[in-house]
Design a protein around this motif. Sequence first.
Motif, PDB file in Angstrom:
ATOM      1  N   GLN A   1      30.086  31.441  -7.613  1.00 15.49           N
ATOM      2  CA  GLN A   1      28.895  31.079  -8.368  1.00 15.49           C
ATOM      3  C   GLN A   1      29.076  29.730  -9.063  1.00 15.49           C
ATOM      4  O   GLN A   1      28.159  28.891  -9.071  1.00 15.49           O
ATOM      5  CB  GLN A   1      28.599  32.168  -9.396  1.00 15.49           C
ATOM      6  N   LEU A   2      30.266  29.486  -9.624  1.00 13.83           N
ATOM      7  CA  LEU A   2      30.537  28.209 -10.284  1.00 13.83           C
ATOM      8  C   LEU A   2      30.514  27.061  -9.276  1.00 13.83           C
ATOM      9  O   LEU A   2      29.994  25.966  -9.570  1.00 13.83           O
ATOM     10  CB  LEU A   2      31.881  28.264 -10.992  1.00 13.83           C
ATOM     11  N   LEU A   3      31.074  27.279  -8.095  1.00 17.13           N
ATOM     12  CA  LEU A   3      31.061  26.244  -7.062  1.00 17.13           C
ATOM     13  C   LEU A   3      29.637  25.899  -6.646  1.00 17.13           C
ATOM     14  O   LEU A   3      29.296  24.725  -6.440  1.00 17.13           O
ATOM     15  CB  LEU A   3      31.879  26.697  -5.856  1.00 17.13           C
ATOM     16  N   GLN A   4      28.805  26.935  -6.513  1.00 18.56           N
ATOM     17  CA  GLN A   4      27.410  26.681  -6.144  1.00 18.56           C
ATOM     18  C   GLN A   4      26.691  25.894  -7.237  1.00 18.56           C
ATOM     19  O   GLN A   4      25.889  24.990  -6.944  1.00 18.56           O
ATOM     20  CB  GLN A   4      26.701  28.004  -5.887  1.00 18.56           C
ATOM     21  N   GLN A   5      26.967  26.201  -8.492  1.00 21.09           N
ATOM     22  CA  GLN A   5      26.348  25.470  -9.591  1.00 21.09           C
ATOM     23  C   GLN A   5      26.782  24.003  -9.597  1.00 21.09           C
ATOM     24  O   GLN A   5      25.968  23.096  -9.796  1.00 21.09           O
ATOM     25  CB  GLN A   5      26.693  26.137 -10.921  1.00 21.09           C
ATOM     26  N   GLN A   6      28.096  23.762  -9.379  1.00 18.46           N
ATOM     27  CA  GLN A   6      28.587  22.386  -9.319  1.00 18.46           C
ATOM     28  C   GLN A   6      27.959  21.621  -8.161  1.00 18.46           C
ATOM     29  O   GLN A   6      27.597  20.447  -8.298  1.00 18.46           O
ATOM     30  CB  GLN A   6      30.105  22.390  -9.193  1.00 18.46           C
TER      31      GLN A   6
ATOM     32  N   GLN B   1      25.039  22.142  -6.790  1.00 19.88           N
ATOM     33  CA  GLN B   1      23.639  21.851  -7.124  1.00 19.88           C
ATOM     34  C   GLN B   1      23.536  20.704  -8.118  1.00 19.88           C
ATOM     35  O   GLN B   1      22.637  19.856  -8.027  1.00 19.88           O
ATOM     36  CB  GLN B   1      22.976  23.109  -7.698  1.00 19.88           C
ATOM     37  N   GLN B   2      24.472  20.626  -9.069  1.00 20.70           N
ATOM     38  CA  GLN B   2      24.465  19.526 -10.032  1.00 20.70           C
ATOM     39  C   GLN B   2      24.754  18.206  -9.339  1.00 20.70           C
ATOM     40  O   GLN B   2      24.149  17.175  -9.665  1.00 20.70           O
ATOM     41  CB  GLN B   2      25.498  19.804 -11.118  1.00 20.70           C
ATOM     42  N   GLN B   3      25.663  18.198  -8.362  1.00 23.11           N
ATOM     43  CA  GLN B   3      25.977  16.975  -7.636  1.00 23.11           C
ATOM     44  C   GLN B   3      24.786  16.501  -6.815  1.00 23.11           C
ATOM     45  O   GLN B   3      24.517  15.300  -6.715  1.00 23.11           O
ATOM     46  CB  GLN B   3      27.179  17.194  -6.733  1.00 23.11           C
ATOM     47  N   LEU B   4      24.048  17.407  -6.240  1.00 22.74           N
ATOM     48  CA  LEU B   4      22.864  17.009  -5.466  1.00 22.74           C
ATOM     49  C   LEU B   4      21.767  16.475  -6.362  1.00 22.74           C
ATOM     50  O   LEU B   4      20.998  15.588  -5.955  1.00 22.74           O
ATOM     51  CB  LEU B   4      22.341  18.223  -4.692  1.00 22.74           C
ATOM     52  N   ALA B   5      21.688  16.993  -7.557  1.00 24.56           N
ATOM     53  CA  ALA B   5      20.616  16.562  -8.464  1.00 24.56           C
ATOM     54  C   ALA B   5      20.952  15.253  -9.188  1.00 24.56           C
ATOM     55  O   ALA B   5      20.063  14.597  -9.716  1.00 24.56           O
ATOM     56  CB  ALA B   5      20.350  17.663  -9.493  1.00 24.56           C
ATOM     57  N   ALA B   6      22.224  14.831  -9.213  1.00 21.45           N
ATOM     58  CA  ALA B   6      22.646  13.655  -9.973  1.00 21.45           C
ATOM     59  C   ALA B   6      21.973  12.349  -9.468  1.00 21.45           C
ATOM     60  O   ALA B   6      21.440  11.583 -10.267  1.00 21.45           O
ATOM     61  CB  ALA B   6      24.171  13.511  -9.948  1.00 21.45           C
ATOM     62  N   PRO B   7      21.927  11.974  -8.158  1.00 21.43           N
ATOM     63  CA  PRO B   7      21.284  10.724  -7.697  1.00 21.43           C
ATOM     64  C   PRO B   7      19.809  10.695  -8.043  1.00 21.43           C
ATOM     65  O   PRO B   7      19.243   9.621  -8.354  1.00 21.43           O
ATOM     66  CB  PRO B   7      21.499  10.740  -6.185  1.00 21.43           C
TER      67      PRO B   7
END
Length: 464
Positions: free
Chosen positions: A448-453, A455-461
């Motif tokens: 679950q933590l990996l999936q959250q990270q 998703q955060q990386q995809l949303a950063a740009p």
Amino acid sequence: MYCLLICLQIFENMLEDDVSPHPALYCNFLTAAGRSGNLGFARYLYQHMAVSLELPQPAPVPTLGLIPASDPHADLLLPEEQQQFGINTSSSSSSWDVVPDGIASSSSEGIEDVLADAFMDVAAAAGDGTDSVAAVLGGDAISIQGEEEGEQRDPDEPDLLCLVNALLSAHAQVGALSGAVAIYKQELLGRGLVPDGYTCTALLTAAARLGSSRLAWSQVAEVVELTHHYGITMTTQMGTALINAYRRVRCWEPQQQQQGAAAAAAAGASQRSGGKGRRRGVVNGADAASTSSSSSSTEAVDFAAEQQQQLVGLQAAWEQEQLAAMGAVQLPGLPAVVCASLHAAQTVLNALADYKLANSSSYVMMMCFLLEQGQVGAFRQLYQQATEGEGIGISEQGWEKLSHAAAECGAGVLVSGLQQRAQQVGRSQQQVQAEALQRERLRARQQQLLQQQHQQQLAAPVAR
């Protein structure tokens, strides 16, 4: 127990309000009364049901054993498939000592007396911490017949077979075997009903609870013959009840029939040896007065002992023939009928295991039987087969039964050790399962933590 109290109150209130119970409710009342061991109330309920539904009187049905005598196949030998039940018999005469009182014995009491007695029985049982008579007699409780899957029935039409089976189970809970057989013949056969697996389970349970010194091999054999005659399929409960019934067998025929057979054999031997007896001075009662001066009491006693010895020899030879016919062996120190019962019970258990129907109760009943008869080696082998081969777990109630049976043959230390090891293994398995569950939860959390990270990386740009 409190369920029966509620049923009693509901039934009493319905009578006060002049409301006739629904047929299905009658069955529930009978079930509650039976499971509490209150046979008197169960009988009254059934009689009240018959009157309320205006059922006609059952017709008398002559029987051969437990099968209607009018049936064209009633006197045929059993098919070879009967071997799965461990039975070998060709007798068609009845072995039941039936008291044909039916349910009439409860009709002399009024409903007030019946309810008062029922409440007193319930209060007494609840007061001393006893849940029910069935709990005292053992854990081999039987179930009541339910509707077959997909069966459509008019809800207002009484299921008479279910009601009769419920009444039979009430008799079974208290070991009222003669009464159960009388109900079976009068209410089931007399009303043209066809017995089913629940019927046979109730009869076998009543037989098992009759008492270890009174149950006869032929009585169990007649129930087995009944199952084959009507093509009744073996179930887990019926097979377990059959094993428990064999566990209680201690004689070939009921005591009254044994005495009659012995008297007939003695009379035949005396007639065949009449000349020899007269030469020895043995006389009958009618001539005793005129020949008493010339008779020799010593020779008479010797002749009677010789006759008894001949009868014992004939009985032993017959028993060995029975054992050989069913493939059983004579075990040292055990009566032949017990050896036959052990073999038959093991045959039933094997059949249950082959069809994946054997459960913990089935194995516990057989293991108790082996322990009670001193067959410790066979017990060890069966225990290993059940726990390691079949993965069967034994409940606390099962261990209590095994401990009680082990006390009769001095194997208490063995059973106690097995129980302790089983508990240790159980705790170890629980610990392993708990650790595995914890690891699984940890992996799920990491995922679950990996999936959250991610998703955060995809949303950063997008944010920039």
